[in-house]
Scaffold this active site. Structure first.
Site, short mmCIF file in Angstrom:
data_model
loop_
_atom_site.label_atom_id
_atom_site.label_comp_id
_atom_site.label_asym_id
_atom_site.label_seq_id
_atom_site.Cartn_x
_atom_site.Cartn_y
_atom_site.Cartn_z
N ASN A 143 -0.95 -2.78 -8.48
CA ASN A 143 0.03 -2.14 -9.34
C ASN A 143 -0.24 -0.66 -9.48
O ASN A 143 -1.32 -0.18 -9.15
CB ASN A 143 0.00 -2.79 -10.73
CG ASN A 143 0.69 -4.13 -10.72
OD1 ASN A 143 1.90 -4.21 -10.71
ND2 ASN A 143 -0.10 -5.19 -10.69
N CYS A 144 0.76 0.04 -10.01
CA CYS A 144 0.69 1.47 -10.30
C CYS A 144 -0.60 1.80 -11.06
O CYS A 144 -0.91 1.10 -12.01
CB CYS A 144 1.92 1.84 -11.14
SG CYS A 144 1.87 3.47 -11.83
N PRO A 145 -1.39 2.76 -10.74
CA PRO A 145 -1.20 3.77 -9.69
C PRO A 145 -1.99 3.46 -8.41
O PRO A 145 -2.15 4.35 -7.59
CB PRO A 145 -1.80 5.01 -10.37
CG PRO A 145 -2.99 4.46 -11.09
CD PRO A 145 -2.62 3.05 -11.52
N ASP A 156 4.24 -3.55 -5.28
CA ASP A 156 4.51 -2.86 -6.55
C ASP A 156 6.00 -2.48 -6.61
O ASP A 156 6.51 -1.83 -5.70
CB ASP A 156 3.62 -1.59 -6.61
CG ASP A 156 3.87 -0.76 -7.86
OD1 ASP A 156 4.59 -1.23 -8.76
OD2 ASP A 156 3.33 0.35 -7.94
#
Lengths: 196, 74
Positions: B12-14, B39
């Protein structure tokens, strides 16, 4: 023989321009000096973030932005002040402290605090940690490690360390120390500044 | 021109752009990085990342697993 060129400036006014080599050289030199001084004033590719809060959720936001910016090639400085300092705290010591400092050390948290909303007496962070794990989102510890790995600079505000009775040996390794001028020096050169 | 694979599925981000930024340092100019990610924000993020860093996003395929091909700038 010097030529006198009459230019019509878009604003409507007419201006005489001296086109002798000396005059042009002087103009170039003036312009070069102006460009050089403007370049110094231009913001650099830097992001400076004040981390005032020690709340678990706000810290996640701060470290996600910091890691993302660093991954995009931006130089990142995180300034930890007041409650934010506790996020950097790894230990609790009482040695060489005054009585008020000892009291603060006993009362204030070591590590990130609760969530800013839905803390539910400390259940909040555990609840969110559980959901984050389910969704494979990096934990706050991992995000902090990632940020350090990407050379994000972590700076602890020495004045608030004094107020909170926090000594350097209580904070994690690899951080710098500074004051408001250090923060402003970076902030004035940054394109991105945030207060979290 | 070599192509390096990078698996960012499940991240997932980042983290996808963090991994890309690390991986791009290890390849030569003109070489490509083929990234697979799940993502939901990956397209917007990888586009912004390539625009900012100057490495070209030469291909993007959307889907459950998104695929991006990045060419390292000189």
């Amino acid at each position: 023989m010097a030529l006198k060129v009459i230019e019509t400036v878009p604003g409507g006014e007419t201006e005489g321009t001296d086109t002798t080599p000396e005059a042009l050289l002087a103009r170039i030199q003036t312009l070069e000096a102006e460009v050089a001084s403007l370049k110094q004033e231009m913001p650099k590719d830097k992001a400076t973030i004040v981390v005032f809060s020690g709340d678990f959720d706000r810290l996640i936001a701060a470290f996600i932005i910091a890691s993302g910016a660093a991954a995009m090639g931006t130089e990142v400085n995180l300034f930890f002040t007041f409650w934010g300092l506790h996020a950097l705290r790894k230990a609790r010591t009482f040695r060489n402290k005054t009585l008020p400092e000892k009291m603060l050390s006993a009362m204030l948290p070591v590590g990130p605090g609760g969530t800013s909303k839905m803390n539910m007496l400390g259940i909040g962070p555990k609840f969110f940690q559980y959901i984050m794990k389910q969704r494979n989102v990096e934990t706050l510890d991992d995000l902090m490690e990632t940020a350090k790995d990407l050379e994000v600079r972590l700076v602890a505000c020495q004045m608030s360390m004094g107020i909170m009775g926090i000594s350097e040996d209580e904070l994690m390794e690899g951080i710098s120390f500074g004051g408001v001028a250090a923060y402003l020096g970076d902030a004035c050169e940054s394109r991105v500044t945030l207060f979290i | 021109m070599a192509t390096q694979q990078l698996d960012c599925k499940g991240l997932n981000c980042p983290m996808p752009i963090v991994k890309i930024s690390k991986a791009i340092k290890k390849i030569g100019a003109g070489d490509r990085l083929e990234v697979e990610a799940s993502d939901p924000a990956f397209q917007a993020d990888v586009e912004a990342w390539s625009k900012k860093t100057g490495h070209a996003l030469v291909e993007f395929t959307d889907g459950e697993v998104k695929r991006a091909v990045i060419e390292k700038a000189a």
